[in-house]
Design an enzyme around this catalytic site. Sequence first.
Site, PDB file in Angstrom:
ATOM      1  N   ASP A 120      10.660  34.427  14.829  1.00  0.00           N
ATOM      2  CA  ASP A 120      11.339  34.224  13.541  1.00  0.00           C
ATOM      3  C   ASP A 120      10.388  33.481  12.620  1.00  0.00           C
ATOM      4  O   ASP A 120       9.560  32.677  13.077  1.00  0.00           O
ATOM      5  CB  ASP A 120      12.623  33.410  13.740  1.00  0.00           C
ATOM      6  N   ASP A 136      16.302  40.781  11.754  1.00  0.00           N
ATOM      7  CA  ASP A 136      17.593  40.162  11.459  1.00  0.00           C
ATOM      8  C   ASP A 136      18.133  40.606  10.102  1.00  0.00           C
ATOM      9  O   ASP A 136      19.344  40.800   9.940  1.00  0.00           O
ATOM     10  CB  ASP A 136      17.469  38.635  11.479  1.00  0.00           C
TER      11      ASP A 136
END
Length: 168
Positions: A120, A136
């Site tokens: 991330d 995401d």
Amino acid sequence: MMHMRAKRIAFICIALIWLASDQLSKLALAGVAEGEVLYRSPVGLFDIVLVHNTGAAWGMFSGAQAVLGVVSVLVCACIAIYVLGFAKRIPWVGAIGLSLVFAGGIGNAIDRFWHGYVIDFISCAFVDFPVFNVADIGVTVGVVLFIISILIEGREVSDGTADQPHCN
């Protein structure tokens, strides 16, 4: 028949493009140390900071990488079977949404199996929100598009326009 084939091709193409975007964005972070801030927004919108996520959103199920990866793959397999097998019944908006969910799920599953964590790197600077990635974004936008497609279909059924010919 032509619309069904076009929807299937669109599903595959969008999924491949989104998956490639996700994986390339993560590849660009190779050699960056976890926690390192690569970009700080001058107006406080978002930062680029590398985070190794060993769980799901908000750190839920931390350490359950194998289970989360298997669940992702199974859900993505169901999505592919649904879209590719029943493309005629799915509105275009829904098919596009599901292609983004599929790509995002596969992108994060690749991370889980390959690295043991999800990469991330997008951090919202203006609100306390989990750090996320391109996969995401695909899952979130895809779910919203799929819900919109369900609402549109429901409206068409309730006002009697569902039986009228339209491009699906």
